[in-house]
Design a protein around this motif. Structure first.
Motif, PDB file in Angstrom:
ATOM      1  N   MET A  35      35.753 105.739  19.234  1.00 55.48           N
ATOM      2  CA  MET A  35      35.140 104.918  18.432  1.00 55.48           C
ATOM      3  C   MET A  35      35.935 103.947  18.001  1.00 55.48           C
ATOM      4  O   MET A  35      35.584 102.580  17.702  1.00 55.48           O
ATOM      5  CB  MET A  35      34.849 105.926  17.122  1.00 55.48           C
ATOM      6  CG  MET A  35      33.703 106.701  17.263  1.00 55.48           C
ATOM      7  SD  MET A  35      33.516 107.965  16.002  1.00 55.48           S
ATOM      8  CE  MET A  35      32.572 109.336  16.654  1.00 55.48           C
ATOM      9  N   ALA A  38      36.259 101.078  20.231  1.00 55.36           N
ATOM     10  CA  ALA A  38      35.069 100.234  20.401  1.00 55.36           C
ATOM     11  C   ALA A  38      35.196  99.143  19.236  1.00 55.36           C
ATOM     12  O   ALA A  38      34.885  97.940  19.297  1.00 55.36           O
ATOM     13  CB  ALA A  38      33.877 101.121  20.234  1.00 55.36           C
ATOM     14  N   TRP A  39      35.741  99.701  18.236  1.00 55.02           N
ATOM     15  CA  TRP A  39      36.060  98.945  16.953  1.00 55.02           C
ATOM     16  C   TRP A  39      37.058  97.689  17.203  1.00 55.02           C
ATOM     17  O   TRP A  39      36.919  96.602  16.988  1.00 55.02           O
ATOM     18  CB  TRP A  39      36.452  99.488  15.805  1.00 55.02           C
ATOM     19  CG  TRP A  39      36.843  98.583  14.554  1.00 55.02           C
ATOM     20  CD1 TRP A  39      36.250  97.553  13.916  1.00 55.02           C
ATOM     21  CD2 TRP A  39      38.262  98.639  14.051  1.00 55.02           C
ATOM     22  NE1 TRP A  39      36.798  96.869  13.101  1.00 55.02           N
ATOM     23  CE2 TRP A  39      38.300  97.769  13.105  1.00 55.02           C
ATOM     24  CE3 TRP A  39      39.308  99.478  14.316  1.00 55.02           C
ATOM     25  CZ2 TRP A  39      39.333  97.274  12.142  1.00 55.02           C
ATOM     26  CZ3 TRP A  39      40.554  99.163  13.607  1.00 55.02           C
ATOM     27  CH2 TRP A  39      40.425  97.953  12.586  1.00 55.02           C
ATOM     28  N   TYR A  47      31.560 100.707  13.946  1.00 56.24           N
ATOM     29  CA  TYR A  47      32.561 101.404  14.723  1.00 56.24           C
ATOM     30  C   TYR A  47      33.922 101.747  13.874  1.00 56.24           C
ATOM     31  O   TYR A  47      34.328 102.735  13.881  1.00 56.24           O
ATOM     32  CB  TYR A  47      33.198 100.779  15.748  1.00 56.24           C
ATOM     33  CG  TYR A  47      31.863 100.635  17.033  1.00 56.24           C
ATOM     34  CD1 TYR A  47      31.378 101.652  17.325  1.00 56.24           C
ATOM     35  CD2 TYR A  47      31.388  99.160  17.659  1.00 56.24           C
ATOM     36  CE1 TYR A  47      29.931 101.517  18.302  1.00 56.24           C
ATOM     37  CE2 TYR A  47      30.456  99.158  18.417  1.00 56.24           C
ATOM     38  CZ  TYR A  47      29.927 100.129  18.939  1.00 56.24           C
ATOM     39  OH  TYR A  47      28.919 100.248  19.677  1.00 56.24           O
ATOM     40  N   THR A  51      34.838 105.471  12.730  1.00 56.54           N
ATOM     41  CA  THR A  51      36.212 106.060  12.947  1.00 56.54           C
ATOM     42  C   THR A  51      36.774 106.655  11.619  1.00 56.54           C
ATOM     43  O   THR A  51      37.153 107.634  11.646  1.00 56.54           O
ATOM     44  CB  THR A  51      37.008 104.929  13.427  1.00 56.54           C
ATOM     45  OG1 THR A  51      36.776 104.288  14.399  1.00 56.54           O
ATOM     46  CG2 THR A  51      38.464 105.239  13.760  1.00 56.54           C
ATOM     47  N   THR A 220      24.097 105.403  15.616  1.00 60.30           N
ATOM     48  CA  THR A 220      24.905 105.213  16.696  1.00 60.30           C
ATOM     49  C   THR A 220      25.842 106.617  16.909  1.00 60.30           C
ATOM     50  O   THR A 220      25.718 107.090  17.964  1.00 60.30           O
ATOM     51  CB  THR A 220      26.004 104.212  16.407  1.00 60.30           C
ATOM     52  OG1 THR A 220      24.994 103.051  16.238  1.00 60.30           O
ATOM     53  CG2 THR A 220      26.841 104.045  17.611  1.00 60.30           C
ATOM     54  N   SER A 221      26.201 107.175  15.758  1.00 57.92           N
ATOM     55  CA  SER A 221      26.688 108.627  16.031  1.00 57.92           C
ATOM     56  C   SER A 221      25.643 109.558  16.515  1.00 57.92           C
ATOM     57  O   SER A 221      26.003 110.451  17.280  1.00 57.92           O
ATOM     58  CB  SER A 221      27.238 108.998  14.460  1.00 57.92           C
ATOM     59  OG  SER A 221      28.154 108.199  13.908  1.00 57.92           O
TER      60      SER A 221
END
Length: 492
Positions: A35, A38-39, A47, A51, A220-221
């Motif tokens: 995660m 991705a951020w 993201y 996180t 998303t999660s």
């Protein structure tokens, strides 16, 4: 209960409890690092929030895992000192590597990750997350290498009645360990995936009738958990098949007991379910629903090979390892008594099916989550979040059942004989226990179980607190003198 039974109960309770934390830590640490990656790569705020939120839950679980895990290595000296003396020259090396290398690396980089927000460059901070997550995998590797040596001793000579290690490389590359490690890691991802799906589904349902600025975080999660759960179950099936074939070679009694296969069959059928008392070795009262020849395929990759049953294997074990325990006072009530080479068949038979069944249920919930969130949809029915929350427990149950099967299926051995290994490198569980009184073991059993119960309450309280707090609970209020992105920064 005698000392042996009490010691086994204590080890089982504390180990199963500790292992509830371990797979969630392993799986979630890698997903949180993903995660954050991705951020850093995209700059998308969701993201970052993911996180922070999942990272907070990871920290709570990791802390509890450390506390509950401290007892495990001490137990070898507490209740199993004869075992410790027998295997110490071998078993100590991978445990030392786990403690001195993997755990120290975990702690160091986790500390840098916790306190490095706003202090370390983004990519350096991200590297700390990955170093921590990979160290958790390495830690699992060393522990599994030690456990696999108990299941399949390699890399040793037998000197003065004790195994002495002649190759650490052989111990670390034991084929039993190489099969167990990917299977265990896949199980850890299954646990983390179900956790993501359950918590995210609940948050989506909780604010279904209002505006939720974090809805994209939960959706998303949810989808991430669904995909990871499906892939993890596929990996479990593949690695489990590999592990099963090794067990048929190395521990045929364990796999025969997993099927309650009392009589040798050629070809052998796979039992889907049994009705009756599978503990009766004559199997006359047991009705099973079978898939013809499937067990032969699972054992040897063909549909014709013979698979030996429990009764024939007992005769082989008696011929090789004796019919009675040594007449040694240290064995207590078992001294000179007949050796029971048959594991607890109800536990092994049903444990094997619980492991597979609950793993499949968890994957099924993941598939359902992906279907309900396809093309931008958000689940709107009240039954799905309830199912997803209940689904969090399924991979935990499957993992625990798998370990109970693995450990109880090798009884009466604590160190299982290697069919192609060095003669003498094996040990009965009855010979491994410390010379303690039942009262002493009762005291530690009650004390540790009570302590673990308290820790369980603490774990549930903290997890519930931060889950209910959502993203807002892990982010500080915005500061006026910083940009929006910087204002989200927060040191745990």
């Amino acid at each position: 209960m005698d000392v042996l039974q009490l010691a086994r109960w204590q080890f089982g309770i504390t180990t199963v409890y500790h292992f509830l934390m371990v797979p969630l830590t392993i799986g979630l640490s890698v997903l949180v690092a993903g995660m954050q990656t991705a951020w850093v790569r995209t700059g998308h705020e969701r993201y970052y929030k993911m996180t922070k939120f999942w990272g907070k839950l990871l920290l709570v679980n990791f802390a509890m895992g450390v506390v509950t895990g401290l007892v495990q290595e001490f137990q070898f000296g507490m209740n199993w000192n004869a075992y410790s003396r027998f295997v110490g020259d071998v078993f100590g090396a991978p445990l030392a590597m786990e403690g001195l290398v993997a755990f120290f690396v975990e702690s160091t980089f986790l500390g840098l990750w916790i306190f490095g927000w706003d202090r370390l460059p983004k990519r350096v901070h991200l590297a700390c997350a990955w170093a921590f997550s990979l160290a958790t995998v390495a830690s699992a590797y060393f522990i599994l290498a030690a456990n696999s040596w108990m299941q399949h001793p390699v890399g040793v000579d037998f000197v003065n009645g004790r195994p002495t290690m002649n190759s650490i490389w052989a111990v670390l590359t034991n084929n039993t360990a190489l099969a167990a490690i990917p299977h265990t890691i896949a199980g850890a991802f299954s646990v983390a995936a179900a956790f993501l799906v359950g918590v995210a589904a609940w948050h989506l349902w909780r604010k279904r009738n209002g505006d939720d600025e974090h809805r994209n975080v939960w959706r998303t999660s949810l989808r991430l958990g669904g995909w990871v759960g499906v892939v993890a179950f596929a990996a479990l099936a593949i690695t489990g098949d590999t592990q099963g074939k090794l067990m048929f070679e190395q521990q045929p009694m364990k796999m025969a007991s997993a099927e309650a296969l009392c009589h040798t069959e050629q070809p052998a059928s796979f039992s889907i379910i049994a009705v009756g008392d599978v503990s009766k070795q004559n199997c006359e009262d047991v009705k099973t629903f079978n898939v013809p020849a499937l067990l032969s395929f699972l054992a040897h990759s063909d549909f014709k090979t013979e698979v030996k049953g429990v009764e024939d294997l007992v005769s082989q074990y008696q011929a090789k390892y004796g019919t009675n325990y040594p007449d040694d006072p240290a064995l207590g009530e078992l001294a000179g008594k007949p050796i029971d080479y048959t594991p607890n068949l109800p536990v092994t038979y049903w444990g094997f099916r619980i492991m597979i069944g609950f793993g499949a249920i968890s994957a099924g919930i993941g598939v359902l989550a992906l279907w309900l969130t396809r093309k931008g949809r958000v689940p709107d029915s009240k039954w799905f979040p309830r199912l997803a929350l209940l689904g969090i427990a399924t991979p935990f149950i499957g993992n625990s059942a798998g370990w109970v099967f693995t450990e109880m299926g090798r009884q009466p051995f604590v160190v299982v004989p290697n069919p192609s290994g060095v003669d003498g490198v094996w040990m009965f569980t009855a010979q491994a226990v410390s010379h303690l009184s039942a009262g002493e073991v009762w005291t530690s059993l009650v004390a540790l179980t009570s302590l673990y119960a308290v820790l369980g309450v603490v774990e549930v309280f903290l997890m519930r607190k931060y889950v209910r707090g959502g993203v807002e609970g892990v982010l500080p209020p915005p500061r006026q003198d910083e940009s929006k992105t910087d204002s989200l920064s927060f040191a745990y």
